[in-house]
Design a protein around this motif. Structure first.
Motif, PDB file in Angstrom:
ATOM      1  N   ASP A1350       0.843  -1.180   0.000  1.00 29.09           N
ATOM      2  CA  ASP A1350       0.000   0.000   0.000  1.00 29.09           C
ATOM      3  C   ASP A1350       0.889   1.243   0.000  1.00 29.09           C
ATOM      4  OD1 ASP A1350      -1.998   1.772   0.154  1.00 29.09           O
ATOM      5  OD2 ASP A1350      -2.716   1.220   2.141  1.00 29.09           O
ATOM      6  N   THR A1351       0.560   2.170  -0.895  1.00 28.83           N
ATOM      7  CA  THR A1351       1.429   3.340  -1.083  1.00 28.83           C
ATOM      8  C   THR A1351       0.789   4.613  -0.567  1.00 28.83           C
ATOM      9  OG1 THR A1351       0.512   3.599  -3.322  1.00 28.83           O
ATOM     10  CG2 THR A1351       2.548   2.330  -3.086  1.00 28.83           C
ATOM     11  N   LYS A1352      -0.072   4.508   0.454  1.00 21.29           N
ATOM     12  CA  LYS A1352      -0.744   5.717   0.939  1.00 21.29           C
ATOM     13  C   LYS A1352       0.203   6.605   1.742  1.00 21.29           C
ATOM     14  CE  LYS A1352      -5.438   3.819   1.114  1.00 21.29           C
ATOM     15  NZ  LYS A1352      -6.587   3.471   1.979  1.00 21.29           N
ATOM     16  N   LEU A1353       1.017   6.000   2.598  1.00 17.39           N
ATOM     17  CA  LEU A1353       1.867   6.782   3.492  1.00 17.39           C
ATOM     18  C   LEU A1353       3.328   6.587   3.094  1.00 17.39           C
ATOM     19  CD1 LEU A1353       0.083   5.991   6.869  1.00 17.39           C
ATOM     20  CD2 LEU A1353      -0.187   8.021   5.442  1.00 17.39           C
ATOM     21  N   THR A1400       4.136  12.947  -7.194  1.00 19.42           N
ATOM     22  CA  THR A1400       3.293  11.801  -7.535  1.00 19.42           C
ATOM     23  C   THR A1400       3.918  11.080  -8.722  1.00 19.42           C
ATOM     24  OG1 THR A1400       1.314  12.950  -6.773  1.00 19.42           O
ATOM     25  CG2 THR A1400       0.996  11.048  -8.198  1.00 19.42           C
TER      26      THR A1400
END
Length: 1750
Positions: A1350-1353, A1400
């Protein structure tokens, strides 16, 4: 309080004897419970009611105890009747006037924790009076005096409460003798408004005086107050005295310092305060005089020393010259002149500097129209100090009378009262122009100072509306209203008095709160907050709604805004308060008739002057309805309703704009639409048609129901006089109560009555649908064709002089004529039929129709129409001319035909087929039933149609005659076909020398032969396998074939085929015909005779031949050659003609493929088709051979399967089976045939499948499709036993439950769909056939990230090990790609990346040909770096110390995201190098240590894949002896920190303190000891290192005594070393060692011990002792300065000095020798102070101690 000695040693022993548990309780008790005082001193007394003292603990319950009851007694106090005591009263019980003591112990009953208070009892030695001031004012607040008692040692007693004192007023020796009580008096607390202590109150009740009293001033003067102890025991204690001054509370007005101009004056006043009231005194004063003292001139050269002059009678001071003086009060009483509290003032005489303005109220130069303001002009000196303006100054002030009205001003012009009159900007001016006389000058002092001020005047601030009322809505919808502001500067600050009721924004938007009530909204002008406007805001309950009167009927398509008023009705007074804005309330709209009005959602609910909200409804259909509007979600049902009507637009149907008739003709006018009668008041409806000239026309309303439909109005208008006028129709309702503003519509038309000027006759044509009218112009003079076989209708149109067509000319009399009645005639030449029709203008007019009868004879005839007059035997007045006659010449013709009527056209672009059009009018429209089969060109000049084929098919060519009466088109049937078959017809056995006829035909679809004119486009030719025959084209040919003559030349066999080539280059070959050429043969015998019943054999005699054969097996398709050679062994044998030795021949063999059906997934045994579908057959021989197919037999009937001869199968509507035969005619004369079954059956179900197939790693499964993947959905159909159809005809519909996850569209093949997964989630894909509802399939398509983690944080510095379960078909991984490599540096092979900068980026994983998925990664700027280390580790500077690790993370936890494979870990280490992002730093925390940490430690960064964080590795550098010696006693820690290279300076730096344990240092490496010598092993180190040292010897002949610290510092420890058995020690073969080790620093050191050589002992003994002394002296000197330098004072004092003088370290440790630092030897080297070159550190130390900067 008194101070006593230190606690006894027993207390320490008791403290250290406590167990850890008791010690913990002791600490808790000490911190939690305390007494209010630690020590108490009580006075000795023999009087009853001795002095008490309250002892109090903070918390807990205590048992109190006194160690000396006879000295001090303690009485516990219990609160609220409980046995818990927190307070106790101490009382001195001593009976002897000696010093006694006692200890008060308070033990807590729960924890047994004891509190202690030391109490002393002693005799009072002296007393004194304590006062806060020595001055008091007459009739002012009293002064409190208090007694303080001291013992013989000067200690103050803790309390005197309860002791009786005698207070009195004594005689003042310095003042005159007066009555003692005339100046002051002693008050009791009961007489004053103050609260005394409780014991004072009790003593005053007994008429006793305590240690505190009050005194009040009565008259000015001095007084003495005396106090003594009342108890007889203390009669020898001297009384205490205090002298007080009583003053009047007098002050000057003004009391501040005064600034005057030269020549100006000021009159002072005096006032005094008596009992809180101020009274003004008159000069001269009774007790005081005013004096000017201390004159100081600015110009010392002047002779006169007086700055100002004082008039004592009037207290007026006049300024004389520049300077300053003091105006002081002087007491007339000489004894009171020393009083310091009298008022005084300093007077400064100055020059004017500039002027200033002040304005009141507001203090801002932003004014309001209509307000009165006070403007003051102030004069300032050059130091910006305000100057007093006396009346003899003159200031001129200039106002603009346009903007100001001056109401009041002072004489000197410094004070003005003005009223603002007008808005705008204006400047006011002031000038100081007065002349003042100086005392020493004969000329007046003249000033000229100007000042101006810009003033802005605005209109008063008014807020609109005057108040706001909002409905309270329980569901939390906030009402908002923007308050309009008029006046002011336009920039305001907003506030609300009750923000729970209403809030206001900075833009003036008021928002109602969730609480009922009221609030005041205030708008203050920013330029002047004094100016403001306000409105009241109410939030009340809604309990009434009303739809206000308005226009209730509207045209369809229009929108009505319905205003809504809502009210709060007071239940008691019944008063209704209308809400200002309720537009935010949700409204519900219902109507009793649906479809008449709909809610216009784009309409904005907005308030108005009379309503608080509105809704918009749109009229959609005619009718009326009752609309009900209610508030949804309200606590009460509040609603209102009204009736609305919608009507169609009012318009004139006939005429549209203008009606033109002849005299005495009628025009029927039709109007439609307009308002309906109002349903609630229909009597108010009106309808009127008005005219301009009533005498010129006659209007009759047609009311027959059959003549009109609803809401349509018909009038008949008769022309009575020639002329023109406007007719107006008005429709509507009169205003009423229920419809106060009804709609009224009107429409106007022109009515013209005129005389005709011309006429026109044209044939009537019935135009076919979709065709154009006859192109012949109406006014063309050429012949007009009409049919000679059918009667024709002629139409007459009449025009006025302006060319306008009449709507009605029925009043005219006309006559029709024909020039040749044999060809055409009229049955009634003087009559005409008036027919109404629309001629294309949108208006219905009457046209005259007459029938022309014909007799089927072609020819030309002239038709004429003449005007004979009006039908009423009268004519209108003023008519002088008649209309022109009309004529037309007609050509009678027959209907058109197409030749040829049937044709088959070869499909080739070079073919142009011409169809001729015979007869007709010559104006045609050519059309084709199929548009894409041929290209049609109508050649008008040639009267023909040319067709160019484009695609095979069948069509009908239609030709419409545009200028003849329509009976239908002329047609021709056309078939466009490709080559289907080539036929070859001949006799296949030919005798040598004979000829036969060969016929070649080419067939199209349905076996129709092509005409031979197309053969040149087909490249038709004949091909022979050998030359044994010849071919010749004959001259006689028919239309559909080519004929050749074949002649046999040589005996043998050959094959003949005909070949044709189509437009695509495909070759079609006829069936090969085998031709045999035989020689003449004879029968043997040639003659025979037979009898009856006998038989005889007849032989056919042919030439003899010898043959041999071989078998050839085929392997693959292709061409090959077989060659046969026959050799003769000897030419003499004559076996071959011409005596050759060999003969050879060869043959080419073509190997071809077996005929197979190549349709996808097609089974040979059977083809499965649904009913009413079609299937194009494909074989492997197409293009290489001529392939044909046919249906042999169908069951149950022939309509199950049809074949068109071109390989297209069509199934009918009946289920069944058929047998299909497919034949391939090879170009070399071989035919192949295959037979398969075809079944037509219903489709039972369909299935949706996806492609491509995804593969995952072993043991892993996919739960969803990868994000970004491209999918192909394939629809397949099955019958009831699960067999898949090979074709289908279903019309499918697709739908998705959401359209934001999948982008889907049709694929490149039938029944396929292409989809792109663009977002995460689950989409349900549905497919169904609307004709068969049960035939459907629904599949959920789940889309998830296929890339982990997961690349959210993600923060800068994170290492991300991307992974995916996807692999290729062979188990190989794909390729990783990143969109922006500078944000995330990525290894494309392993998929590991490092986040290097914020932003991003998108990571892609591509498996070529299978799937490409992605995941978006947002890299955030890193937060503060988090530092940590293993708390069990610490730093040290020993050379063999392990590497210290400082862990750093840039995010919330670890910096490693995801699970890393070994290859990824290797890529992190070798390729990505994330440690280059991190910079590590260290620094010693002790700033006195002037050694950079980088000189001691080598530090570098690394990324730990195992722990997932960055690591700063700190290693010890190689150090010099000098550096080790300095660091050994350094009491310091090490600061460690790190920074990101990409974000250096952006975030706050976090440092972490790392423990540092320096390694110990020894100044000796060798001892040489004698028999009685004792060596001192000195070890430098910090305290905890020295405490953990282990020192032991390696020889039993040595002893090491216990260590001891230096007397001056703890940084040095000493170990004494002696030789026990010197003789045995001398005989040791190996050297002995003193081993020193430390577990903290992991150090191991050794000192060599040797025996002294006896021969040189005396020589060096003195030197060694002196050297020991010097070494000890240096160490002691160093440690002394180290201790002093550690204090803050020494650091601050020397830091600046050291920075200027030198940069050497502060901490210094001297060494013993330059060759072997730290060694202790017995060599004969001189001591250091005798050496010519002192050691380095010692010399530095001496330089630092005694150097002076010059």
């Amino acid at each position: 309080m008194i101070a006593f000695g230190a606690p006894r040693p027993r207390g320490f022993r008791l403290l250290f004897s406590l167990t850890p548990h008791h010690f913990f309780l002791f600490l808790i008790g000490t911190l939690a419970n305390k007494l209010n005082v630690p020590q108490v001193l009580l006075p000795f007394s023999r009087e009853p009611g001795r002095v008490p003292f309250l002892l109090e603990a903070q918390r807990g319950c205590y048992i109190w105890h006194s160690t000396q009851h006879d000295a001090v007694a303690i009485q516990p106090l219990y609160e609220n009747g409980t046995s818990c005591s927190q307070r106790a009263v101490l009382v001195a019980e001593s009976t002897q006037p000696i010093r006694l003591s006692s200890i008060i112990l308070a033990r807590e009953v729960v924890t047994d924790h004891e509190l202690r208070c030391d109490v002393k009892v002693d005799v009072i030695d002296n007393i004194e009076i304590v006062s806060r001031t020595r001055e008091l004012y007459v009739d002012d607040a009293p002064l409190e005096l208090m007694v303080r008692a001291l013992d013989s040692k000067g200690n103050t007693f803790s309390t005197l409460a309860g002791m009786v004192f005698e207070w009195s007023i004594a005689q003042d020796k310095e003042s005159s003798r007066e009555e003692l009580s005339s100046k002051i008096r002693i008050l009791n607390y009961s007489e004053a408004e103050y609260s005394p202590p409780d014991y004072i109150t009790e003593m005053e009740k007994e008429e006793k005086q305590g240690d505190v009293i009050l005194v009040s001033g009565m008259r000015t003067g001095a007084a003495v107050v005396k106090v003594r102890i009342h108890e007889p025991f203390y009669k020898k204690v001297a009384a205490a005295l205090i002298r007080l001054l009583v003053l009047e509370n007098i002050f000057l007005i003004p009391s501040h310092d005064t600034y005057l101009l030269v020549g100006a004056y000021m009159k002072y006043r005096v006032a005094k305060m008596v009992q809180g009231r101020m009274t003004e005194g008159k000069f001269p004063l009774e007790h005081y005089t005013l004096e000017l003292q201390d004159h100081r001139l600015i110009d010392v050269g002047l002779r006169s020393g007086t700055v100002a002059l004082l008039d004592e009678k009037t207290a007026m001071v006049t300024a004389l010259q520049l300077g300053q003086t003091n105006l002081v009060f002087v007491h007339k009483n000489v004894h009171m002149r020393s009083v310091s509290g009298l008022p005084n003032s300093t007077i400064y005489v100055v020059e004017p500097g500039f002027l200033g303005f002040t304005i009141h109220p507001g203090g801002r130069w932003s004014l309001e129209v209509g307000q009165v303001y006070i403007i003051t002009v102030e004069v300032f000196d050059k130091s910006s100090t305000r100057v007093y303006i006396s009346d003899n100054l003159k200031i001129t002030f200039q106002f603009s009378k346009e903007y100001f009205e001056e109401q009041l001003s002072t004489l000197n012009g410094s004070y003005h009262m003005v009223k603002a009159l007008k808005d705008g900007a204006v400047v006011i001016n002031a000038s100081l122009t007065s002349s003042l006389w100086e005392s020493n000058s004969s000329q007046p002092k003249t000033y000229q100072i100007n000042h101006q001020q810009e003033v802005k005047i605005y209109f008063p601030i008014q807020l609109k509306p005057s108040f706001l009322a909002f409905p309270h809505y329980p569901l939390g919808i906030s009402n908002r209203f923007t308050v309009q502001v008029e006046g002011g500067s336009g920039n305001f600050t907003w506030s609300s008095s009750n923000e729970t009721v209403a809030m206001v924004t900075t833009k003036g938007v008021v928002t109602a709160g969730q609480v009922r009530g009221n609030s005041t909204i205030l708008a203050r002008d920013v330029q002047n907050p004094f100016r403001s406007g306000n409105i009241k805001v109410y939030v009340m309950k809604l309990n009434k709604m009303e739809l206000l009167p308005f226009q209730a009927d509207v045209e369809i398509g229009q929108i009505i805004e319905v205003p809504i008023a809502m009210y709060h009705v007071n239940t008691e007074t019944k008063e209704a308060i209308a809400f200002t804005d309720c537009s935010h309330l949700p409204l519900d709209l219902n109507s009793d008739k649906q479809g008449v009005f709909t809610l216009f959602k784009e309409g904005i609910q907005k308030p108005g002057p009379m309503h608080c909200s509105s809704v918009h409804i749109a009229a959609t259909s005619p009718g009326h309805t009752l609309v009900t509007i209610s508030v949804t979600g309200h606590e009460e049902h509040v609603w209102s309703s009204a009736t609305f009507a919608a009507y169609e637009p009012l318009k004139a149907l006939n005429p549209v704009e203008v009606a033109l008739v002849t005299w005495h003709s009628v025009k029927e006018m039709v109007f439609e639409g307009g308002p309906h009668p109002w349903i609630l008041e229909p009597s108010r409806f009106f309808l009127e048609l008005s005219m301009e000239k009533a005498e010129a026309i006659r209007i009759t309303e047609v009311r027959l129901p059959a003549k009109r439909k609803q809401n349509q109005y018909v009038y008949r208008v008769l022309c009575l006089e020639l002329g023109e006028q406007v007719l107006t129709l008005r429709i509507g309702n009169h205003p009423g109560v229920l419809n106060p503003s009804p709609s009224v519509e009107k429409v106007q038309v022109r009515f013209i009555c005129a005389h005709p000027a011309s006429m026109l006759v044209t044939p009537m044509y019935k135009v076919p649908a979709g065709t154009q009218p006859c192109p012949l112009p109406q006014y063309n003079k050429q012949l007009i064709p009409v049919s000679s076989v059918r009667d024709t209708v002629l139409e007459l149109a009449v025009f006025d002089q302006h060319g306008r067509k009449f709507d009605n000319f029925s009043s005219l009399m006309l006559e029709w004529k024909s020039s040749n009645e044999t060809l055409a005639r009229f049955e009634s030449p003087k009559s005409v039929e008036m027919v109404a029709r629309d001629d294309g203008s949108g208006q219905t007019r009457l046209h005259g129709h007459q029938i022309l009868e014909v007799h089927q004879i072609k020819g030309t005839v002239l038709i004429g129409v003449n005007f004979a007059g009006y039908s009423g035997k009268r004519s209108p007045k003023g008519i002088s001319n008649s209309p022109r006659s009309a004529g037309v010449e007609l050509l009678l013709v027959e209907d058109v035909t197409v030749q040829p009527e049937n044709a088959t056209i070869y499909n080739h672009p070079d073919v142009k087929e011409v169809f001729n059009l015979v007869e007709g009018s010559g104006y045609f429209l050519v059309n084709s039933s199929e548009q894409d089969i041929v290209t049609t060109t109508y050649m008008e000049s040639e009267g023909s149609v040319q067709l160019v084929p484009a695609h095979p098919g069948f069509l009908t060519l239609k030709v419409y005659d545009l200028c003849l009466a329509y009976l239908g088109p002329a047609m021709a049937q056309v078939r466009v076909s490709d080559i289907q078959e080539v036929e070859l017809d001949l006799i296949d056995k030919v005798e040598i020398g004979k000829t036969v006829l060969v016929v070649v035909r080419v067939l199209g679809s349905s076996k129709h032969p092509f005409r031979n004119k197309y053969f040149r486009n087909m490249d038709v030719r004949l091909q022979l396998a050998s030359a044994i025959v010849t071919l010749r084209l004959t001259e006689d040919q028919d239309e559909y074939s080519e004929n050749y003559m074949l002649r046999a030349v040589t005996v043998g066999q050959t094959t003949l085929v005909a070949i044709a080539t189509d437009r695509m280059g495909r070759k079609f070959t006829s069936a090969p015909r085998h031709i045999e050429v035989f020689p003449p043969f004879r029968l043997v015998p040639e003659k025979m005779t037979l009898i009856i019943t006998n038989m005889m054999q007849v032989f056919l005699q042919l030439p003899a031949e010898n043959n041999f054969a071989m078998v050839v097996h085929t392997k693959a398709a292709g061409r090959t050659t077989i060659k046969v050679t026959v050799r003769s062994k000897n030419s003499s044998f004559g076996q071959f003609e011409r005596n050759v030795l060999e003969l050879s021949d060869e043959i080419q063999i073509l190997v071809f493929e077996k005929l197979q059906l190549f349709y996808a997934d097609c089974q040979r045994e059977q083809i499965l088709m649904p009913m009413n579908s079609q299937l194009k057959l494909h074989t492997n021989r197409e293009g290489a051979a001529s392939v044909s197919s046919r249906v042999l037999k169908c069951f149950p009937n022939s309509s199950v399967i049809e074949e068109d001869g071109e390989g297209l199968l069509r199934s009918g509507s009946i289920a069944g089976t058929a047998v299909l035969e497919v034949t391939s005619i090879e170009p070399f004369g071989v035919n192949q045939t295959t037979v398969t079954g075809v079944q037509a059956t219903p489709v039972t179900y369909l299935r949706l499948s996806s492609y491509p197939k995804l593969y995952t790693a072993q043991g892993r499964t996919l739960s969803a499709f990868p994000l970004g993947m491209s999918l192909t959905f394939i629809v397949e159909f099955y019958n009831n036993i699960g067999e898949k159809f090979h074709t289908h005809n279903t019309r499918l519909y697709m739908a998705l439950n959401r359209d934001d996850l999948l982008l889907i569209g049709p694929g490149n093949k039938n029944y396929t769909y292409m989809a792109q997964a663009v977002n995460k989630g689950v989409t349900v894909v549905g497919l169904w056939d609307q004709r068969h509802p049960g035939m459907a399939d629904y599949i959920p398509v789940a889309v998830e990230h296929a890339i982990e983690p997961d690349t959210k944080l993600i923060s800068v510095g994170d290492v991300i090990c991307f992974s995916t379960q996807l692999v290729s078909q062979h188990g190989e991984p794909g390729v990783w790609m990143i969109s922006t490599n500078n944000i995330i540096q990525t290894d494309t092979v392993t998929g590991v990346g490092v986040a290097r900068s914020p932003g991003t980026a998108t990571i892609f994983h591509d498996i070529p040909g299978v799937v490409k998925t992605f995941r978006e990664v947002v890299v955030n700027a890193s937060s503060r770096l988090t530092l940590s280390y293993d708390l069990k580790t610490y730093l040290t500077n020993t050379p063999n110390a392990t590497v210290f690790k400082l862990f750093i993370s840039t995010g919330r936890s670890v910096n490693l995201k995801g699970s890393c494979t070994p290859s990824q870990a290797l890529a992190v280490e070798k390729v990505l190098l994330p440690e280059t992002l991190m910079l590590c730093h260290v620094q010693f925390s002790n700033t006195l240590l002037d050694i950079p940490a980088s000189k001691v430690f080598h530090i570098y960064s690394e990324f730990s894949v195992e722990k997932g964080v960055y690591v700063c590795l700190i290693k010890v550098r190689q150090e010099s002896e000098e550096l080790r010696q300095v660091l050994s006693v350094a009491d310091t820690s090490v600061y460690g920190w790190a920074t990101l290279l990409s974000e250096r300076g952006k975030n706050g730096m976090q440092r972490i303190l790392i423990p540092f344990i320096p390694g110990f240092y020894m100044n000796q490496s060798e001892f040489v000891l004698g028999h009685k010598d004792t060596g001192e092993l000195r070890i430098l180190g910090v305290e905890r290192v020295l405490e953990s040292l282990e020192v032991f010897h390696s020889s039993p002949f040595l002893t090491v005594s216990g260590h001891k610290h230096s007397t001056l510092t703890t940084s040095v420890t000493l170990y004494l070393i002696r030789i026990v058995n010197f003789t045995a020690f001398q005989q040791m073969s190996s050297p002995a060692f003193i081993n020193v080790s430390c577990a903290l620093t992991n150090q191991h050191e050794a000192v060599v011990v040797r025996a002294k050589d006896v021969s040189g002992a005396d020589h060096c003994e003195e030197s060694g002792v002196f050297k020991n002394f010097v070494g000890s002296y240096q160490i002691l000197l160093f440690t002394l300065f180290a201790v002093l330098a550690s204090t803050a004072f020494i650091f601050l004092a020397y830091n600046a000095f050291l920075n200027k003088v030198q940069t050497i370290p502060v901490v210094y440790v001297p060494t013993i020798g330059p060759t072997q630092p730290g060694s202790y030897t017995a060599t004969c080297s001189p001591p250091h102070f005798l050496s010519s070159q002192p050691p380095l550190v010692q010399s530095r130390l001496q330089h630092w101690l005694w150097s002076i900067k010059h």
